[in-house]
Structure formats: C-alpha cells, structure tokens
Motif scaffolding. Structure first.
Motif, PDB file in Angstrom:
ATOM      1  N   ILE A  98      15.010   4.699  -8.739  1.00 37.33           N
ATOM      2  CA  ILE A  98      16.432   4.389  -8.603  1.00 37.33           C
ATOM      3  C   ILE A  98      16.994   4.813  -7.245  1.00 37.33           C
ATOM      4  CG2 ILE A  98      17.263   6.513  -9.693  1.00 37.33           C
ATOM      5  CD1 ILE A  98      19.385   4.605 -11.061  1.00 37.33           C
ATOM      6  N   VAL A  99      16.515   5.910  -6.682  1.00 34.21           N
ATOM      7  CA  VAL A  99      17.034   6.374  -5.382  1.00 34.21           C
ATOM      8  C   VAL A  99      16.719   5.346  -4.303  1.00 34.21           C
ATOM      9  CG1 VAL A  99      16.816   8.160  -3.609  1.00 34.21           C
ATOM     10  CG2 VAL A  99      16.929   8.807  -6.024  1.00 34.21           C
ATOM     11  N   TYR A 100      15.477   4.872  -4.279  1.00 37.36           N
ATOM     12  CA  TYR A 100      15.080   3.874  -3.289  1.00 37.36           C
ATOM     13  C   TYR A 100      15.846   2.572  -3.495  1.00 37.36           C
ATOM     14  CZ  TYR A 100      12.323   0.560  -0.628  1.00 37.36           C
ATOM     15  OH  TYR A 100      11.944  -0.419   0.256  1.00 37.36           O
ATOM     16  N   ARG A 101      15.920   2.137  -4.752  1.00 31.85           N
ATOM     17  CA  ARG A 101      16.588   0.860  -5.036  1.00 31.85           C
ATOM     18  C   ARG A 101      18.067   0.908  -4.671  1.00 31.85           C
ATOM     19  NH1 ARG A 101      14.158  -0.590 -10.808  1.00 31.85           N
ATOM     20  NH2 ARG A 101      15.508   1.164 -11.221  1.00 31.85           N
ATOM     21  N   GLN A 102      18.710   2.055  -4.890  1.00 33.34           N
ATOM     22  CA  GLN A 102      20.125   2.186  -4.510  1.00 33.34           C
ATOM     23  C   GLN A 102      20.276   2.116  -2.993  1.00 33.34           C
ATOM     24  OE1 GLN A 102      22.110   5.774  -5.781  1.00 33.34           O
ATOM     25  NE2 GLN A 102      23.847   5.401  -4.464  1.00 33.34           N
ATOM     26  N   ALA A 103      19.407   2.825  -2.267  1.00 32.40           N
ATOM     27  CA  ALA A 103      19.472   2.800  -0.799  1.00 32.40           C
ATOM     28  C   ALA A 103      19.196   1.390  -0.277  1.00 32.40           C
ATOM     29  CB  ALA A 103      18.475   3.801  -0.219  1.00 32.40           C
ATOM     30  N   GLU A 104      18.230   0.708  -0.861  1.00 36.89           N
ATOM     31  CA  GLU A 104      17.908  -0.654  -0.440  1.00 36.89           C
ATOM     32  C   GLU A 104      19.084  -1.594  -0.717  1.00 36.89           C
ATOM     33  OE1 GLU A 104      13.985  -3.372  -0.726  1.00 36.89           O
ATOM     34  OE2 GLU A 104      14.847  -2.809  -2.668  1.00 36.89           O
ATOM     35  N   ALA A 105      19.731  -1.406  -1.875  1.00 37.43           N
ATOM     36  CA  ALA A 105      20.887  -2.238  -2.228  1.00 37.43           C
ATOM     37  C   ALA A 105      22.053  -2.013  -1.277  1.00 37.43           C
ATOM     38  CB  ALA A 105      21.316  -1.955  -3.671  1.00 37.43           C
ATOM     39  N   GLU A 106      22.164  -0.813  -0.715  1.00 41.94           N
ATOM     40  CA  GLU A 106      23.221  -0.543   0.267  1.00 41.94           C
ATOM     41  C   GLU A 106      22.916  -1.210   1.596  1.00 41.94           C
ATOM     42  OE1 GLU A 106      23.276   3.724   0.455  1.00 41.94           O
ATOM     43  OE2 GLU A 106      24.437   3.917  -1.385  1.00 41.94           O
ATOM     44  N   LEU A 107      21.640  -1.262   1.995  1.00 35.06           N
ATOM     45  CA  LEU A 107      21.280  -1.769   3.323  1.00 35.06           C
ATOM     46  C   LEU A 107      21.073  -3.276   3.390  1.00 35.06           C
ATOM     47  CD1 LEU A 107      18.866   0.856   4.890  1.00 35.06           C
ATOM     48  CD2 LEU A 107      21.296   0.510   5.300  1.00 35.06           C
TER      49      LEU A 107
ATOM     50  N   CYS B 132      21.253   5.676   8.202  1.00 37.86           N
ATOM     51  CA  CYS B 132      20.332   5.944   7.091  1.00 37.86           C
ATOM     52  C   CYS B 132      21.038   5.761   5.753  1.00 37.86           C
ATOM     53  CB  CYS B 132      19.802   7.370   7.164  1.00 37.86           C
ATOM     54  SG  CYS B 132      18.685   7.650   8.530  1.00 37.86           S
ATOM     55  N   ALA B 133      20.376   5.073   4.858  1.00 36.13           N
ATOM     56  CA  ALA B 133      20.846   5.013   3.478  1.00 36.13           C
ATOM     57  C   ALA B 133      20.177   6.120   2.675  1.00 36.13           C
ATOM     58  CB  ALA B 133      20.543   3.666   2.856  1.00 36.13           C
ATOM     59  N   TYR B 134      18.949   6.498   3.072  1.00 35.61           N
ATOM     60  CA  TYR B 134      18.269   7.609   2.428  1.00 35.61           C
ATOM     61  C   TYR B 134      17.380   8.300   3.444  1.00 35.61           C
ATOM     62  CZ  TYR B 134      15.338  10.552  -0.386  1.00 35.61           C
ATOM     63  OH  TYR B 134      14.697  11.654  -0.879  1.00 35.61           O
ATOM     64  N   GLN B 135      17.431   9.623   3.449  1.00 36.85           N
ATOM     65  CA  GLN B 135      16.500  10.428   4.230  1.00 36.85           C
ATOM     66  C   GLN B 135      16.365  11.758   3.511  1.00 36.85           C
ATOM     67  OE1 GLN B 135      17.418  10.864   8.383  1.00 36.85           O
ATOM     68  NE2 GLN B 135      15.425  11.716   8.817  1.00 36.85           N
ATOM     69  N   GLY B 136      15.158  12.044   3.075  1.00 36.62           N
ATOM     70  CA  GLY B 136      14.927  13.271   2.328  1.00 36.62           C
ATOM     71  C   GLY B 136      13.503  13.331   1.829  1.00 36.62           C
ATOM     72  N   PRO B 137      13.299  14.055   0.735  1.00 39.87           N
ATOM     73  CA  PRO B 137      11.942  14.132   0.164  1.00 39.87           C
ATOM     74  C   PRO B 137      11.462  12.743  -0.239  1.00 39.87           C
ATOM     75  CG  PRO B 137      13.417  15.729  -0.885  1.00 39.87           C
ATOM     76  CD  PRO B 137      14.262  14.862  -0.012  1.00 39.87           C
ATOM     77  N   GLU B 138      10.151  12.549  -0.243  1.00 37.73           N
ATOM     78  CA  GLU B 138       9.596  11.248  -0.615  1.00 37.73           C
ATOM     79  C   GLU B 138      10.044  10.839  -2.009  1.00 37.73           C
ATOM     80  OE1 GLU B 138       5.329  11.320  -0.152  1.00 37.73           O
ATOM     81  OE2 GLU B 138       5.524  10.542   1.883  1.00 37.73           O
TER      82      GLU B 138
ATOM     83  N   SER C 255       0.806  -1.212   0.000  1.00 34.83           N
ATOM     84  CA  SER C 255       0.000   0.000   0.000  1.00 34.83           C
ATOM     85  C   SER C 255       0.847   1.274   0.000  1.00 34.83           C
ATOM     86  CB  SER C 255      -0.942   0.000   1.212  1.00 34.83           C
ATOM     87  OG  SER C 255      -0.183   0.020   2.398  1.00 34.83           O
ATOM     88  N   LYS C 256       2.102   1.192   0.356  1.00 37.79           N
ATOM     89  CA  LYS C 256       2.965   2.357   0.449  1.00 37.79           C
ATOM     90  C   LYS C 256       3.823   2.451  -0.814  1.00 37.79           C
ATOM     91  CE  LYS C 256       5.518   4.428   4.121  1.00 37.79           C
ATOM     92  NZ  LYS C 256       6.134   4.214   5.396  1.00 37.79           N
ATOM     93  N   THR C 257       3.683   3.542  -1.555  1.00 38.70           N
ATOM     94  CA  THR C 257       4.436   3.664  -2.801  1.00 38.70           C
ATOM     95  C   THR C 257       5.584   4.655  -2.703  1.00 38.70           C
ATOM     96  OG1 THR C 257       2.925   5.361  -3.633  1.00 38.70           O
ATOM     97  CG2 THR C 257       2.435   3.056  -4.206  1.00 38.70           C
ATOM     98  N   LYS C 258       5.576   5.515  -1.686  1.00 35.02           N
ATOM     99  CA  LYS C 258       6.639   6.505  -1.526  1.00 35.02           C
ATOM    100  C   LYS C 258       7.173   6.463  -0.100  1.00 35.02           C
ATOM    101  CE  LYS C 258       5.006   9.752  -4.970  1.00 35.02           C
ATOM    102  NZ  LYS C 258       6.104  10.223  -5.759  1.00 35.02           N
ATOM    103  N   VAL C 259       8.477   6.672   0.039  1.00 38.42           N
ATOM    104  CA  VAL C 259       9.101   6.727   1.357  1.00 38.42           C
ATOM    105  C   VAL C 259      10.051   7.914   1.418  1.00 38.42           C
ATOM    106  CG1 VAL C 259       8.934   4.245   1.783  1.00 38.42           C
ATOM    107  CG2 VAL C 259      10.973   5.168   0.725  1.00 38.42           C
ATOM    108  N   SER C 260      10.292   8.392   2.637  1.00 40.42           N
ATOM    109  CA  SER C 260      11.221   9.504   2.824  1.00 40.42           C
ATOM    110  C   SER C 260      12.436   9.100   3.661  1.00 40.42           C
ATOM    111  CB  SER C 260      10.510  10.688   3.487  1.00 40.42           C
ATOM    112  OG  SER C 260       9.977  10.302   4.733  1.00 40.42           O
ATOM    113  N   LYS C 261      12.455   7.827   4.121  1.00 44.11           N
ATOM    114  CA  LYS C 261      13.589   7.375   4.928  1.00 44.11           C
ATOM    115  C   LYS C 261      13.729   5.868   4.803  1.00 44.11           C
ATOM    116  CE  LYS C 261      15.205   7.431   9.718  1.00 44.11           C
ATOM    117  NZ  LYS C 261      14.846   7.878  11.069  1.00 44.11           N
ATOM    118  N   LEU C 262      14.964   5.416   4.608  1.00 41.98           N
ATOM    119  CA  LEU C 262      15.292   3.994   4.611  1.00 41.98           C
ATOM    120  C   LEU C 262      16.545   3.840   5.455  1.00 41.98           C
ATOM    121  CD1 LEU C 262      14.447   1.236   3.508  1.00 41.98           C
ATOM    122  CD2 LEU C 262      15.982   1.619   1.600  1.00 41.98           C
ATOM    123  N   ALA C 263      16.448   3.051   6.535  1.00 44.92           N
ATOM    124  CA  ALA C 263      17.543   2.986   7.498  1.00 44.92           C
ATOM    125  C   ALA C 263      17.678   1.599   8.098  1.00 44.92           C
ATOM    126  CB  ALA C 263      17.315   4.011   8.613  1.00 44.92           C
ATOM    127  N   LEU C 264      18.811   1.384   8.727  1.00 43.05           N
ATOM    128  CA  LEU C 264      19.097   0.179   9.493  1.00 43.05           C
ATOM    129  C   LEU C 264      19.182   0.609  10.954  1.00 43.05           C
ATOM    130  CD1 LEU C 264      19.786  -2.802   8.870  1.00 43.05           C
ATOM    131  CD2 LEU C 264      22.183  -2.151   8.992  1.00 43.05           C
TER     132      LEU C 264
END
Length: 189
Positions: free
Chosen positions: A163-172, A151-157, A127-136
């Motif tokens: 690609i921004v989300y996928r890169q952060a996810e690939a880092e974590l 945090c791998a990503y924290q900023g605007p949704e 149900s969630k299509t946008k995120v503003s933070k991805l962290a461990l």
C-alpha cells in the motif's frame, strides 16, 4: 523486575512514538508546502506528497511550483525540458523534448486506457520487488535550478505491491502525465 518493565515501557514508547512523530512532521511539512503553493498562485492542481514535498500548477500563468526537500521552486513551464519517474536511482520512465515522436506513439497507446500507461511504466521492472525511493525528477533549462526532485516516498524498503508504494505511485503518476503533456506539446498543455 521493576527495572525490566521500565525498559520494556521505554522501548514500547520509542517503537510506537517515533513513527507517529515522523508522520505528524511529514503531514505538517506537506500542509505548509501546499499553503505556499496556493499563496504563490499555483493552485489549479496541488498535490501534497507523502514525503512532505508538494507540486502545484497554474495553466493560466504557465507556472509549476514545487516544494522539495524544504526548498521552494517556481518554474515557467516552457523551461521544463525533461521529466523522469524514478525508483531508487533508476529511471522507470522518461520524456523529453527530443523524444516527442516516440512520446506521441506511447501517448496513442495510452489513449486505449490507463492500464496501457501503467503497464508501460512497469515494463522491465519485474526483478525488483522492493524500493526505498519513488520520485519525480524534473529537468529545467535554468542554470540556477537545473534539476528538481520531488519524492513521494523515501525511507525503508517497501514492497512494490504494498500500500505504501501504491499510494506513492498514485500521487506521482498524474503529475508525470501532466508534465509529460507540457514537455511533449509545449507550453500550451
């Protein structure tokens, strides 16, 4: 008319210049964080995250190093009691010492392929299509540093399919896997 072009030029400089300046600042912070981790002896695996945070590990000394939010931490691996993958403020996946039997079952599924692991991490998030933070988020047994969040990503949704989300996810994801092994198997991991 001349004032109009000055205003347009100033806006263009701000729109283009500020993101470039922020990216340069994050890259410098990431480089400094990686340098500190290597100098601290946690250089077997070092990952500079997109946000400027960084994580490193030394299996010989059983030490985890984290630079998060400008703070520097060295944690003995036996002191890690739980690890969570976080989207915004929601826990996407968690592993802790008390869940080792469940973790072993999930681990058996993961042996079937990385797709099973990623599929398990993405379950229930449709149900969630946008995120503003991805962290461990790492919980320790230390009263001085009970929680560390890198945090791998924290900023605007951003779009979860972007690609921004996928890169952060690939880092974590590799770090979640490494620390999951540390928690489930103990320090010998």
């Amino acid at each position: 008319m001349n004032l109009f072009w000055w205003v347009v030029g100033a806006i263009a400089v701000l729109v283009i210049g500020i993101p470039i300046l922020m990216a340069v600042r994050r890259a410098k912070a990431r480089e400094e964080a990686e340098g500190w981790l290597k100098a601290s002896g946690v250089a077997e695996h070092v990952t500079g995250l997109s946000s400027g945070d960084a994580i490193g590990i030394n299996y010989a000394t059983k030490t985890l190093g984290v630079v998060a939010g400008g703070n520097r931490y060295l944690v003995e691996m036996h002191g890690i009691i739980s690890v969570e993958l976080i989207e915004d403020s929601d826990t996407v996946s968690r592993v802790n010492r008390s869940g080792q039997i469940t973790g072993a079952a999930v681990g058996a599924l993961a042996l079937g392929g990385v797709g099973a692991l990623i599929g398990g991490l993405s379950a229930g998030r449709t149900s969630k299509t946008k995120v503003s933070k991805l962290a461990l988020r790492i919980f320790t047994d230390s009263p001085h540093v009970p929680v560390i969040e890198a945090c791998a990503y924290q900023g605007p949704e951003v779009d979860r399919s972007g690609i921004v989300y996928r890169q952060a996810e690939a880092e974590l994801l590799p770090w979640f896997g490494r620390l999951r092994a540390v928690v489930e198997r103990g320090v010998a991991a």
